[in-house]
Scaffold this motif. Structure first.
Motif, mmCIF file in Angstrom:
data_model
loop_
_atom_site.group_PDB
_atom_site.id
_atom_site.type_symbol
_atom_site.label_atom_id
_atom_site.label_comp_id
_atom_site.label_asym_id
_atom_site.label_seq_id
_atom_site.Cartn_x
_atom_site.Cartn_y
_atom_site.Cartn_z
ATOM 1 N N GLN A 81 0.810 -1.221 0.000
ATOM 2 C CA GLN A 81 0.000 0.000 0.000
ATOM 3 C C GLN A 81 0.841 1.268 0.000
ATOM 4 N N GLY A 82 1.996 1.231 0.632
ATOM 5 C CA GLY A 82 2.877 2.390 0.550
ATOM 6 C C GLY A 82 3.282 2.657 -0.885
ATOM 7 N N PHE A 83 3.581 1.595 -1.613
ATOM 8 C CA PHE A 83 3.914 1.716 -3.033
ATOM 9 C C PHE A 83 2.738 2.332 -3.774
ATOM 10 N N GLY A 84 1.538 1.798 -3.520
ATOM 11 C CA GLY A 84 0.359 2.337 -4.187
ATOM 12 C C GLY A 84 0.130 3.797 -3.854
ATOM 13 N N ILE A 127 -1.196 -5.330 -5.535
ATOM 14 C CA ILE A 127 -1.520 -3.906 -5.581
ATOM 15 C C ILE A 127 -0.338 -3.086 -6.083
ATOM 16 N N ALA A 128 0.882 -3.493 -5.716
ATOM 17 C CA ALA A 128 2.061 -2.730 -6.125
ATOM 18 C C ALA A 128 2.224 -2.756 -7.639
ATOM 19 N N LEU A 129 2.020 -3.920 -8.229
ATOM 20 C CA LEU A 129 2.185 -4.025 -9.680
ATOM 21 C C LEU A 129 1.063 -3.300 -10.413
ATOM 22 N N ASP A 181 11.317 -11.907 -12.819
ATOM 23 C CA ASP A 181 12.434 -11.048 -13.210
ATOM 24 C C ASP A 181 11.930 -9.613 -13.114
ATOM 25 N N ILE A 182 12.242 -8.968 -12.000
ATOM 26 C CA ILE A 182 11.673 -7.660 -11.716
ATOM 27 C C ILE A 182 12.072 -6.632 -12.776
ATOM 28 N N ARG A 183 13.290 -6.742 -13.283
ATOM 29 C CA ARG A 183 13.696 -5.801 -14.331
ATOM 30 C C ARG A 183 12.758 -5.904 -15.526
ATOM 31 N N LYS A 184 12.501 -7.112 -15.996
ATOM 32 C CA LYS A 184 11.625 -7.282 -17.160
ATOM 33 C C LYS A 184 10.201 -6.832 -16.849
ATOM 34 N N VAL A 185 9.759 -7.152 -15.641
ATOM 35 C CA VAL A 185 8.392 -6.771 -15.257
ATOM 36 C C VAL A 185 8.225 -5.260 -15.322
ATOM 37 N N PHE A 186 9.120 -4.520 -14.702
ATOM 38 C CA PHE A 186 8.969 -3.066 -14.624
ATOM 39 C C PHE A 186 9.299 -2.387 -15.942
ATOM 40 N N GLU A 187 10.284 -2.893 -16.663
ATOM 41 C CA GLU A 187 10.539 -2.328 -17.990
ATOM 42 C C GLU A 187 9.336 -2.538 -18.893
ATOM 43 N N GLY A 188 8.656 -3.665 -18.725
ATOM 44 C CA GLY A 188 7.445 -3.925 -19.494
ATOM 45 C C GLY A 188 6.298 -2.997 -19.124
ATOM 46 N N ARG A 232 -8.669 -1.949 -11.653
ATOM 47 C CA ARG A 232 -7.653 -1.934 -10.590
ATOM 48 C C ARG A 232 -8.238 -1.235 -9.356
ATOM 49 N N GLU A 233 -9.207 -1.852 -8.712
ATOM 50 C CA GLU A 233 -9.901 -1.190 -7.615
ATOM 51 C C GLU A 233 -8.989 -0.928 -6.408
ATOM 52 N N PHE A 234 -8.188 -1.905 -6.035
ATOM 53 C CA PHE A 234 -7.320 -1.746 -4.869
ATOM 54 C C PHE A 234 -6.252 -0.677 -5.115
ATOM 55 N N PRO A 235 -5.523 -0.735 -6.255
ATOM 56 C CA PRO A 235 -4.595 0.363 -6.531
ATOM 57 C C PRO A 235 -5.292 1.721 -6.591
#
Length: 658
Positions: A121-124, A162-164, A200-207, A406-409
């Protein structure tokens, strides 16, 4: 920027010592992650974070959100070095009444920007901070609003979906002033992360359209370069993957998952302090470390002074800017809003009344930002979107937030906007999807945030969509969250009143429950209290002469049912509209007894949902027409007959009892 490697290492060592000592003294806490994050968090504060050393609430400060809230002793140690938290507070970590609770609390501790406990939730919320900053920068100018939002996130954070979801929106919206430090120590409470995650967090976030930087999270040169590179990237948010070692700096427990959630033993602390070059004494903070940490304070104070001088000049010379600044800084409770009027006798769903209200306030509230979770036509936000444009897509001055499914985000982002200040956030979806938002709604209440939740399609009258979309327990469930204002208006006129209540909250979130089906617009000439009674939560909407023989209470769409049912009795009947349990329960006891006289024990209530909570108003033996089972897929009018939501059936139940 200063560069004194020896003092940097000494400062980090002191921070780690404070972490170990604070957790040990409390005999409770999470030292491991706090120590693995200490290098980059300390350098962020000492070298990059812009704030006012004399005012933790300066409007244009950089925001730092500790999304990994369990690492709170790290944040408190840094806030001690800034001067916002005293040594006594550090020594009272996790104790009753202290400024240093187990997880940071925004209303309690100076320098804490958000209450972060539930992971993700902090991320959100940080995305909401960045949204508010980008919008206000566009509206006020970069000379008034131009700051970064920094986040410390953990493996557990990024495992929460929620973060993603929030990250995907941040990437879409191009929030270039959002910088997330991901403490990738590959350990969580139960063991190594490879037991539960292969991403693979790099691929996830770059995507998801982020800039991703991989660094050694203990290498100060790499940390500094990464922050500088992040600040230069204006069109994408940045994830800095800090590859770290859990409990870095300990003598014998580096990389040990047991350090995640338990204090270190005394002998381990002693050995670790020796390894770090610290004396054996507890809570050791030497003067040269404080001086080093605060070496930018003179320039920071000068920056704040220049900002204030510039603001005063703009307020004096630019009337349009001054008017907008006044709107942005006015307390919610001081807002003056003009609402539409509705024609008595017409039939209108309360969700459509909300749409009419939203359209009327769009220009009145230029800092109103919000949107729907992919339900624009159903939630009546389409015209708002078409009028103000889509944030990020149509520029940062656009005000519709197209959240997608994306109700929670959405809910967490709203909280971040409210925490940032200067904007009024709202979000809309079907009531049955409130379950997805629930923990963020709880965090709205816990943080005293006036986030506005619009929930349409509030009962089985959704009809053909069936039980998956027909809320049963949801209104009652949300009423159970402390400090949440529940508002279920009886008609279009009362919808405007309820929205006025919600918009003018300073500290309480509001959940407004609205119908899909049409309801009669009540005539104020016949029911005058409908124009203002909702402000007390419960009120007499139709009375009789003298003391009533029977009281019928209801909320929302069932108020019309109660009024029609009352006509079927020859006895003296009082009809009470309890459109908000929270507001009614907050009234003086004398008022509540005036509305519900104790001597009148013949009572009944109707609401298209769970029945249990209504018994506090009608008594243990009172009649409650409700729904304690799931619905069915069928036209709403057929369900009304099947479930007995007709005046004739309601009257029959009351006669059988009384």
């Amino acid at each position: 920027m200063k560069d004194d490697s020896r003092m940097d290492q000494k400062t980090v060592a002191v921070v780690k010592g404070l972490i170990m000592d604070g957790v040990a003294k409390a005999n409770s806490g999470h030292p491991g992650g706090a120590m693995s994050s200490a290098d980059f968090a300390t350098l962020l504060y000492s070298d990059f974070l812009n704030f006012d050393p004399d005012d933790a609430q300066w409007f244009n400060r950089d925001r730092f959100i500790l999304s990994a809230g369990h690492e709170s002793m790290l944040l408190y140690s840094l806030l001690h070095l800034t001067g916002f938290v005293g040594m006594d507070a550090l020594k009272e970590f996790r104790q009753m009444g202290s400024l240093t609770p187990g997880h940071p609390e925004v209303h309690l501790t100076p320098g804490v920007e958000a209450t972060t406990g539930p992971l993700g939730q902090g991320f959100g919320m940080s995305v909401g901070f960045a949204v508010a900053e980008a919008f206000l920068r566009q509206k006020l100018g970069a000379d008034v609003m131009d700051h970064f939002t920094y986040v410390l996130s953990s493996d557990g954070d990024l495992q929460e979906p929620i973060a993603l979801g929030a990250a995907s929106l941040a990437g879409l919206w191009g929030l270039g002033k959002l910088v997330v430090f991901y403490d990738s120590n590959k350990i969580q409470l139960a063991g190594p992360t490879n037991r539960v995650d292969c991403a693979d967090i790099r691929k996830v976030f770059e995507g998801m359209c982020w800039q991703v930087l991989d660094i050694d999270g203990h290498d100060h040169g790499q940390i500094r370069k990464a922050v500088q590179d992040a600040k230069l990237e204006g069109s994408k948010p940045t994830l800095i993957v800090c590859n770290t070692v859990m409990a870095k700096g300990t003598a014998n427990m580096e990389g040990d998952h047991n350090t995640h959630g338990a204090p270190l033993k005394a002998d381990e602390i002693a050995a670790s302090k020796k390894k770090l070059g610290l004396p054996a004494e507890d809570f050791h903070v030497p003067g040269d470390v404080v001086d080093h940490f605060r070496s930018r304070y003179d320039s920071m104070r000068a920056t704040v002074a220049d900002w204030k001088k510039n603001l005063e000049s703009k307020l004096a010379s630019d009337k349009d800017f001054a008017a907008l600044w006044n709107k942005i800084t006015t307390k919610r409770s001081a807002l003056d809003i003009e609402w539409p009027e509705f024609t008595p006798g017409e039939t209108m769903a309360t969700r459509k009344a909300w749409g009419a209200c939203l359209n009327q306030v769009t220009d009145q509230l230029p800092n109103l930002l919000g949107g729907s979770a992919d339900l624009d036509p159903s939630n009546q936000t389409t015209k708002f979107r078409e009028t103000v444009g889509n944030f990020g897509i149509d520029g940062y001055g656009a005000r519709n937030l197209a959240y997608g499914v994306r109700e929670f985000p959405m809910a967490a982002i709203m909280n971040g906007m409210a925490l940032h200040g200067g904007v009024i956030p709202f979000g809309a979806t079907f009531l049955t999807f409130a379950d997805y938002c629930r923990n963020a709604i709880r965090m709205s209440a816990l943080q005293e945030l006036p986030s506005l939740y619009i929930f349409t399609h509030d009962s089985f009258w959704v009809g053909e969509d069936g039980p998956t979309h027909q809320p049963i327990e949801h209104v009652s469930s949300l009423r159970l969250i402390p400090d949440v204002i529940d508002l279920r208006p009886a008609d279009a006129t009362e919808t405007a009143v309820c929205l006025d209540i919600a918009f003018k909250q300073d500290k309480h979130p509001s959940c407004v429950f609205l119908t899909r089906q049409g309801l009669p617009v009540l005539d104020p000439a016949e029911y005058p209290a409908v124009t203002d009674g909702a402000r007390k939560g419960g009120y007499v909407i139709k009375d009789c002469e003298g003391t009533p023989d029977l009281i019928i209470a209801a909320s929302g769409s069932e108020v019309s049912l109660a009024l029609e049912t009352a006509k079927l009795f020859k006895r003296k009947v009082r009809v009470v509209n309890i459109c908000s349990f929270k507001l009614f329960d907050d009234q003086p006891e004398s008022y509540k007894k005036e509305i519900l006289p104790p001597e009148v024990t013949a009572r009944a209530a109707a609401e298209a949902g769970r029945t249990e909570l209504w018994h506090k108003y009608v008594g243990c033996d009172g009649v409650v027409l409700g729904l304690d089972h799931f619905g069915q897929s069928a036209p709403g009018n057929q369900l009304s007959e099947k479930y007995g939501f007709t005046p004739e059936n309601f009257a029959r139940l009351i006669r059988e009892k009384y």
